[in-house]
Structures are given as structure tokens and as C-alpha cells.
Design a protein around this motif. Structure first.
Motif, PDB file in Angstrom:
ATOM      1  N   GLU A   1     -10.077  13.704  25.036  1.00  0.00           N
ATOM      2  CA  GLU A   1     -10.562  14.843  24.260  1.00  0.00           C
ATOM      3  C   GLU A   1     -11.258  15.884  25.131  1.00  0.00           C
ATOM      4  OE1 GLU A   1     -12.951  13.397  21.029  1.00  0.00           O
ATOM      5  OE2 GLU A   1     -11.383  12.039  20.299  1.00  0.00           O
ATOM      6  N   ASP A   2     -11.338  15.595  26.439  1.00  0.00           N
ATOM      7  CA  ASP A   2     -11.964  16.506  27.403  1.00  0.00           C
ATOM      8  C   ASP A   2     -13.391  16.869  26.969  1.00  0.00           C
ATOM      9  OD1 ASP A   2     -12.128  17.960  29.733  1.00  0.00           O
ATOM     10  OD2 ASP A   2     -11.357  19.802  28.809  1.00  0.00           O
ATOM     11  N   LYS A   3     -14.189  15.833  26.744  1.00  0.00           N
ATOM     12  CA  LYS A   3     -15.579  16.026  26.337  1.00  0.00           C
ATOM     13  C   LYS A   3     -16.520  15.408  27.362  1.00  0.00           C
ATOM     14  CE  LYS A   3     -14.928  16.045  21.300  1.00  0.00           C
ATOM     15  NZ  LYS A   3     -15.247  15.335  20.020  1.00  0.00           N
ATOM     16  N   LEU A   4     -17.690  15.997  27.474  1.00  0.00           N
ATOM     17  CA  LEU A   4     -18.736  15.400  28.292  1.00  0.00           C
ATOM     18  C   LEU A   4     -19.239  14.119  27.641  1.00  0.00           C
ATOM     19  CD1 LEU A   4     -20.872  18.547  29.217  1.00  0.00           C
ATOM     20  CD2 LEU A   4     -19.304  17.302  30.715  1.00  0.00           C
ATOM     21  N   LEU A   5     -19.804  13.252  28.476  1.00  0.00           N
ATOM     22  CA  LEU A   5     -20.440  12.024  27.994  1.00  0.00           C
ATOM     23  C   LEU A   5     -21.939  12.234  27.816  1.00  0.00           C
ATOM     24  CD1 LEU A   5     -18.782   9.487  30.472  1.00  0.00           C
ATOM     25  CD2 LEU A   5     -18.256   9.671  28.028  1.00  0.00           C
ATOM     26  N   ILE A   6     -22.489  11.671  26.765  1.00  0.00           N
ATOM     27  CA  ILE A   6     -23.933  11.424  26.669  1.00  0.00           C
ATOM     28  C   ILE A   6     -24.108   9.927  26.880  1.00  0.00           C
ATOM     29  CG2 ILE A   6     -25.960  11.368  25.174  1.00  0.00           C
ATOM     30  CD1 ILE A   6     -24.788  13.791  23.700  1.00  0.00           C
ATOM     31  N   ILE A   7     -24.851   9.553  27.912  1.00  0.00           N
ATOM     32  CA  ILE A   7     -25.109   8.139  28.195  1.00  0.00           C
ATOM     33  C   ILE A   7     -26.601   7.928  27.956  1.00  0.00           C
ATOM     34  CG2 ILE A   7     -24.957   6.295  29.903  1.00  0.00           C
ATOM     35  CD1 ILE A   7     -22.831   8.151  31.316  1.00  0.00           C
ATOM     36  N   SER A   8     -26.917   7.349  26.819  1.00  0.00           N
ATOM     37  CA  SER A   8     -28.308   7.184  26.389  1.00  0.00           C
ATOM     38  C   SER A   8     -28.719   5.735  26.593  1.00  0.00           C
ATOM     39  CB  SER A   8     -28.459   7.577  24.916  1.00  0.00           C
ATOM     40  OG  SER A   8     -29.811   7.491  24.512  1.00  0.00           O
ATOM     41  N   ILE A   9     -29.738   5.524  27.431  1.00  0.00           N
ATOM     42  CA  ILE A   9     -30.098   4.183  27.896  1.00  0.00           C
ATOM     43  C   ILE A   9     -31.533   3.858  27.480  1.00  0.00           C
ATOM     44  CG2 ILE A   9     -30.287   2.698  29.934  1.00  0.00           C
ATOM     45  CD1 ILE A   9     -28.373   4.655  31.364  1.00  0.00           C
ATOM     46  N   GLY A  10     -31.731   2.667  26.947  1.00  0.00           N
ATOM     47  CA  GLY A  10     -33.069   2.236  26.562  1.00  0.00           C
ATOM     48  C   GLY A  10     -33.107   0.732  26.386  1.00  0.00           C
ATOM     49  N   TYR A  11     -34.084   0.256  25.632  1.00  0.00           N
ATOM     50  CA  TYR A  11     -34.208  -1.178  25.371  1.00  0.00           C
ATOM     51  C   TYR A  11     -34.987  -1.374  24.084  1.00  0.00           C
ATOM     52  CZ  TYR A  11     -38.726  -0.422  27.743  1.00  0.00           C
ATOM     53  OH  TYR A  11     -39.960   0.058  28.123  1.00  0.00           O
ATOM     54  N   ALA A  12     -34.869  -2.551  23.497  1.00  0.00           N
ATOM     55  CA  ALA A  12     -35.336  -2.765  22.125  1.00  0.00           C
ATOM     56  C   ALA A  12     -36.837  -2.602  21.963  1.00  0.00           C
ATOM     57  CB  ALA A  12     -34.911  -4.156  21.644  1.00  0.00           C
ATOM     58  N   ALA A  13     -37.612  -2.944  22.997  1.00  0.00           N
ATOM     59  CA  ALA A  13     -39.072  -2.880  22.880  1.00  0.00           C
ATOM     60  C   ALA A  13     -39.639  -1.526  23.292  1.00  0.00           C
ATOM     61  CB  ALA A  13     -39.712  -3.979  23.741  1.00  0.00           C
ATOM     62  N   CYS A  14     -38.780  -0.547  23.536  1.00  0.00           N
ATOM     63  CA  CYS A  14     -39.196   0.762  24.058  1.00  0.00           C
ATOM     64  C   CYS A  14     -39.695   1.660  22.924  1.00  0.00           C
ATOM     65  CB  CYS A  14     -38.017   1.402  24.789  1.00  0.00           C
ATOM     66  SG  CYS A  14     -38.231   3.123  25.211  1.00  0.00           S
ATOM     67  N   HIS A  15     -40.975   2.015  22.968  1.00  0.00           N
ATOM     68  CA  HIS A  15     -41.579   2.827  21.905  1.00  0.00           C
ATOM     69  C   HIS A  15     -40.947   4.209  21.818  1.00  0.00           C
ATOM     70  CE1 HIS A  15     -44.578   4.696  19.333  1.00  0.00           C
ATOM     71  NE2 HIS A  15     -44.786   5.610  20.261  1.00  0.00           N
TER      72      HIS A  15
END
Length: 681
Positions: A61-75
Motif C-alpha cells: 500500500e506504500d505506507k509508512l510504518l508506525i512502530i509503537s513499543i511499550g510494555y504492560a506495566a508502563c504508566h
């Protein structure tokens, strides 16, 4: 006018119904096992897990990526989700212009490390949530942490238009950023020849001193992390130098941490860090790895100092792990969230009136001792239980134990923070080591049973042709990374040292042999973070510096050093020296980030003693031997000679003897611990 109002109301209801239907149907995360990913499974953002499906969609689709990184205990991850990722207008923009990928940083640290490096290069900052914007091939363009919704939308708008109107510029930026990541990712050069000397470690310590907080312990500044790896090494360095000022630095740190608000005075266990320099106000999430490493550190410090405070911390923290972070099989969960009832720290804080109502006449002594105030010692009306070395008294703490139990039982009635129930090899391995160290310090056989059970469970999953898994949950199969192998081998060596069961050494050797074959760069001697034949990211990495966790290369280095002695493998010692040679310049300059390497260097310049305890009463002697902190010992033992070369010809029927040796030259065996320890001098 009435028709207009009805039309407006109809539009509002339609938009609300559409928003609710978008949330209700869920997204591509529904079949994941990570609690963090599942938290986002019903966001209106069409999140994908990391994988070929998402990457191919972006290319097609020729789209940029959003790579959103975190973890379950992250406020702040939860805050951004609530503000942006649950907002239907924001979600529509993301879905229209991007392919959005959610990553659990604890499940996929290989991905996190790459985009965190991009973040560092852009802003010299770190933190989660980590939101990277990348080309469809994964090369990063930009990275940022938490942003309020309006700023997040402006950022997305800038890059979506830039990709449409200024693509050449965007692609050039991605190439430059990727080159920067790769430049600092690893080295395959041969190391310089080094002559290892004690003066290197002395210079390292001199440079570290400028960063010590002499008032509150730890390292200067805020937010403040415990950094147990550095202080574990300082205990070893103290033992080698006998410089009492070093021990005082460690004790000052451990005292303040154990007494401050970072420690849970009712339920045991440590929060991840404090926002202030005095260890008073925690970021309330509790991570398995922090508690594992701190318990290990307090166990060694207890063997050295015999402080009752340290014994109490060990017992209470392991009770917390057993109570709240252990699954039915005996493996350990990853974390407890900071939030409950929609509020950070709600589970842990108290109003003075609550305590007075519950404790009645006992409340004044308790409130005075734990610094409870009507106005609150944190936010308005809210109190965090805390002490300080100035007012701590062992006898008062003991006398208030029944009162603390009352408050603990009352607290159990509150809504509890969520538990991240991922089961990670590396973090479980750290906790195996913690229970083993606690057994050495306190002699509680239940701790040893827990450690042995956990190790057996992890090794059940090892397959010679496929290696280890990173995690064990709902059939999710992520190949293990270097820290999983390194930490597990370290834990298995520790289990041998408290049991003398050669099974654990053999397992450690099996794990290490696999790692040498699949992770090592033969030219440098160092190890890649991911398996050489399973690398599919824009950059290969080598983890060389300690962060909150010890560098996986440094742990591998120590494992090779230990196994080299146990199995008399000269090639392992050669690899160890080769690895350390790379690190010397960084170690001398930034020793507080290379302390785990310094432990191996110390053994090169001051070779350890070999001690063998052989005979029927070997375990009784070993338990008494372990009451003292002796980090420069390579210990062997058993009721038989076993298969290790060093143990041969040491069993004398009807006797239990202690052999003290150096460079395999042994003195006459003795049967009393006091006599054996004199031979160490």
C-alpha cells in the motif's frame, strides 16, 4: 430549528455508534499472547503485531510504518493509549495513512533496541512508550516518546505529507539514521592486545566515584534507578582491595533503597525507580528483573555484613515474588503494573485518616515512624510508607510487624494492579539466581527447591536443533535472544555451586555451546544479540554496555570464564580475554556502565582459588562455608569425585575434606572450615 437539532443529534449518535463498532470488532492483536498487545486489541487503531503480514501490507500500500513499543506495566504507555489510540479520529488518521505495529519491548527486545537507538540519535533521550515512524522496509525516519494527542496528530500529519511530497528527503533521512544505528551496533574487528592489570580496575573505580551520591547512595541525579549490577561488582572490588570506603558506599545505597519509598514496606518487593534522588517517591510498577537482581545483591551483602535489615528485605521480597509473580507451574511472571482504579500508585498509598481508623491507638507510633502526614508526604493527602537510615531502628520495625500485617490485609481488599503474566527465559533465569543466592545467605531449603524447579522447567523447552524460546505462553514461539542464553547459563552455574549436582554444569555447557555456534562473531569473539541465521531487522546488534540489566555479552564472558575453569577449557579463557580486550577503553571511561565486565577482569588480574569439598558431609560444610561472602572462590564438591577433572583423586573414604588450591596446586586437605579459610590467605 428542531429538525436541525435532530440532525445534529443523529450525526452524533451515528459517529458514536461507528466508534463503538470500530472498538468492538478488535484488531490484528486479538490472537497475541502478550498482555501488553492484548491491552490494545480493541483499540480502533488497526494494530498489527510485528511480522511479514504488516511489513508486506506497508510495501503493497506504500505506507509508512508506525512502530509503537511499550510494555504492560508502563504508566505513560497507558496514558497515550487512552488519549490517542482509543480516540477514533486519531485512529482513523493512523489507519488511513500508516500501517500501525504494536511491539511488546520485553517480548521483542531486538526490535526495541534498534528503534531506541534511533531515538537516542535523534534526541539523546530514551523512554517508553517509544513511537517510531519508519519506511515500509523498517528503516526509521523519526522516533519520539509520549506525546499528547494534538502533538501526536501534528507529527503524523508532517510525516504523511512529507512521504507524499518530499519522499526523496524522507528516504535520505532514513538511510542516514539507519547508517548511524549500524555504525554503533557492533564490531567485528579483532581486539587490540591488552595486558590486564589491577590498575585498570583502580582507574575505573576512581572515575566511577564522581557519579556516586554520597548523601542518598546510588548514582547522582533523578529519576533514580537502583543499578544493582554496579553495586554487585563493588562488593567484589571491596573484597579484593579491603578498602572500607567502598563497602560504606554500597551499604549507604542498600540502606537507603531498603528504607525508602521504592521498597514496599507492607508487601515486600521493589518498584522500578524513583522520581526523586532520595528514593522516596517510586514509579510504582514492580518488575521481576529488578527484584531478582536486588535480592541477589542483598543476599551477598547480608553474607558480608549480617545486617538484619538485609535479611528482612530478602525474605519479604521473595515472599512477594512467590505470592504475586509465580504461576501454577513455578515459572515467574514479568511485572505488576503501577496503576489500579485508573490511578498510578493507588494500591500502595494511604491517607492518614485511613490508618487512624484501622489502627486506632496504634496509629500514632506507626505514623510517626513511617513519616505519615495528614497533608500527605507525596501528593495532597497521599502517603507513601518510608523510612530513612536516620530513624530506622530494628527493634521498632519488629515491634510494628503486627501493625504492618493489619495494613497489608486491609490493602489486599483493594483493587489490585494488573499482572503482566508473560514468562520470559532471561528474567526467570535472574530469579533462579536470586533464589539460589538467597539460599546461600539464609539457608532456607524452600528457596533452593523453587530455583531447581524453575531451571528444570526452562530446560524442558530447550531443543538442541532449535535452541531456547524467549517466552512460554499460549504456544507463542519467539526464538530466544542472547540474554536468555547468557542469564540461564549463569543461573545453572549458580545452582551447581549450591548443590554440587553436575547436571547443572552440564546444562550450562550445553546452553553455552549452542550460543557459541549460533551467536558468536568469530573475528571479534563477541556475540550478536540475535541468532546469526534468524536476523531479519534493519540492523544486527551487540549488547555491550550495562543498562538496568547487565550486558548479555558481559554475562556470556563470565560464563565462559567459569566454565573454562570447571571444564579446563583453554579456548574458553582465550575467548574471555579477547572479549574483555574490546571493552577496556569504555570500562576505564564509563565504568558504571561496564561493571559486569569488571567482574571478569578482576578474575583475570587476581585469579580465584579453587576449593573442593569432598565426602559424605559435603553439603553441611558447604552451607557453613557459604555464610561468609567469598567471591574469589571457584567451588567444587560432592560425596563422590564425579566427572570433573579437578575432582579426581580427592575422595578419602570415611572422611569429608576441604581442598584449597590455587592454579590447581592444592595444599594438604583439612576438615575444618576455619583452617581452610586460613589457607586462602
Amino acid at each position: 430549528m428542531q429538525n436541525f437539532c435532530i440532525s445534529v443529534l443523529f450525526i452524533i449518535i451515528s459517529h458514536y455508534a461507528l466508534a463503538q463498532s470500530e472498538k468492538a470488532k478488535g484488531n490484528q492483536l486479538l490472537n497475541e499472547s502478550s498482555p501488553y498487545l492484548l491491552q490494545h486489541a480493541y483499540n480502533p487503531v488497526n494494530w498489527y503485531p510485528w511480522g511479514e503480514i504488516a511489513l508486506e501490507k506497508a510495501k503493497k500500500e506504500d505506507k509508512l510504518l508506525i512502530i509503537s513499543i511499550g510494555y504492560a506495566a508502563c504508566h505513560w504507555c497507558h496514558v497515550m493509549e487512552e488519549e490517542s489510540f482509543q480516540d477514533t479520529a486519531t485512529a482513523r488518521f493512523m489507519n488511513e495513512h500508516f500501517v500501525a505495529i504494536k511491539v511488546d519491548r520485553e517480548e521483542r527486545p531486538d526490535i526495541d533496541k534498534i528503534y531506541m537507538d534511533a531515538f537516542r540519535l535523534i534526541s539523546e533521550s530514551t523512554g517508553w512508550p517509544l513511537n517510531a515512524i519508519a519506511l515500509p522496509n523498517g528503516k526509521p525516519i523519526y522516533a519520539v516518546s509520549y506525546l499528547p494527542k494534538d502533538q501526536w496528530l501534528k507529527t503524523l500529519d508532517i510525516f504523511s505529507k512529507g512521504y507524499r511530497d518530499k519522499r526523496e528527503q524522507i528516504e535520505k533521512q532514513a538511510e542516514m539514521l539507519t547508517e548511524g544505528i549500524q555504525k554503533f551496533a557492533f564490531t567485528t574487528e579483532k581486539p587490540p592486545v591488552q595486558k590486564f592489570e589491577m590498575d585498570m580496575l583502580n582507574k575505573m573505580f576512581t572515575n566511577m566515584q564522581q557519579y556516586f551520591d554520597t548523601n542518598y547512595g546510588g548514582f547522582k541525579g533523578a529519576p533514580k534507578f537502583p543499578r544493582p549490577t554496579a553495586f554487585h561488582y563493588l562488593l567484589e572490588y571491596y573484597h579484593a582491595t579491603k578498602d572500607i570506603a567502598i563497602l560504606e558506599t554500597v551499604e549507604n545505597t542498600l540502606d537507603h533503597i531498603a528504607l525508602g519509598g521504592i521498597y514496599d514496606h507492607l508487601g515486600g518487593g521493589f518498584a522500578r525507580y524513583t522520581v526523586d534522588e532520595a528514593w522516596k517517591v517510586p514509579h510504582f510498577e514492580k518488575m521481576l528483573y529488578d527484584n531478582a537482581m536486588l535480592v541477589s545483591l542483598y543476599a551477598d551483602a547480608y553474607r558480608l555484613t549480617k545486617k538484619e535489615l538485609y535479611r528482612q528485605v530478602i525474605k519479604e521480597s521473595l515472599a512477594f515474588v512467590q505470592r504475586e509473580l509465580t504461576d501454577g507451574s513455578g515459572l515467574f511472571y514479568s511485572a505488576v503494573s503501577a496503576d489500579s482504579e485508573g490511578e498510578e500508585g493507588r494500591f500502595y498509598v494511604w491517607q492518614q485518616s485511613e490508618i487512624e481508623k484501622l489502627l486506632q491507638e496504634e496509629s500514632k507510633a506507626f505514623c510517626d515512624y513511617y513519616h505519615i502526614e495528614k497533608k500527605g508526604n507525596w501528593e495532597e493527602g497521599k502517603n507513601i510508607l518510608q523510612l530513612s537510615p536516620d530513624n530506622y531502628q530494628t527493634e521498632v520495625t519488629v515491634s510494628l510487624q503486627p501493625v504492618r500485617e493489619k495494613l497489608f490485609k486491609e490493602r489486599e481488599n483493594r483493587e489490585k494492579p494488573e499482572v503482566d503474566n508473560k514468562l520470559l527465559t532471561s528474567w526467570n533465569s535472574l530469579m533462579i539466581h536470586a533464589f539460589s543466592n538467597a539460599y546461600r545467605a539464609l539457608g532456607n531449603t524452600a528457596y533452593l527447591e523453587i530455583a531447581e524447579n524453575n531451571a528444570s522447567l526452562l530446560m524442558q523447552h530447550f531443543q538442541q536443533d532449535e535452541g531456547l524460546l524467549r517466552n512460554y505462553k499460549q504456544g507463542k514461539k519467539i526464538p530466544a535472544f542472547l540474554d536468555d542464553y547468557a542469564y540461564l547459563a549463569k543461573a545453572l552455574i549458580a545452582l551447581y555451586q549450591v548443590t554440587f549436582n553436575e547436571k547443572y554444569l552440564n546444562w550450562a555447557m550445553t546452553i553455552t555451546t549452542y550460543t557459541l555456534e549460533h551467536f558468536q562473531d568469530e573475528n571479534s569473539g563477541l556475540f550478536f544479540y540475535t541468532e546469526k541465521n534468524k536476523q531479519g531487522l534493519v540492523s544486527q546488534k551487540m549488547e555491550l554496555a550495562d543498562n538496568v540489566l547487565p550486558a548479555s555479552n558481559a554475562v556470556m564472558c563470565k560464563n565462559l570464564q567459569l566454565l573454562g575453569w570447571y571444564y579446563e577449557r583453554k579456548d574458553f579463557h582465550e575467548i574471555t580475554e579477547k572479549m574483555i580486550s574490546h571493552i577496556i577503553p569504555a570500562l576505564l571511561k564509563d565504568g558504571n556502565f561496564y561493571a559486569s565486565w569488571a567482574s571478569s577482569l578482576l578474575w583475570l588480574v587476581k585469579e580465584p582459588y579453587e576449593v573442593a569439598i569432598v565426602g559424605e558431609n559435603y553439603q553441611k560444610i558447604r552451607r557453613n562455608w557459604d555464610k561468609e561472602y567469598l567471591p574469589n572462590i571457584l567451588i567444587f564438591g560432592g560425596d563422590k569425585e564425579g566427572d570433573l577433572s579437578f575432582m579426581q583423586y580427592k575422595l578419602i573414604e570415611g572422611e569429608t575434606n576441604i581442598y584449597v588450591c590455587h592454579r590447581k596446586i592444592c595444599q594438604r586437605p583439612v576438615q575444618e572450615i576455619a583452617l581452610a579459610k586460613k589457607l586462602l590467605k
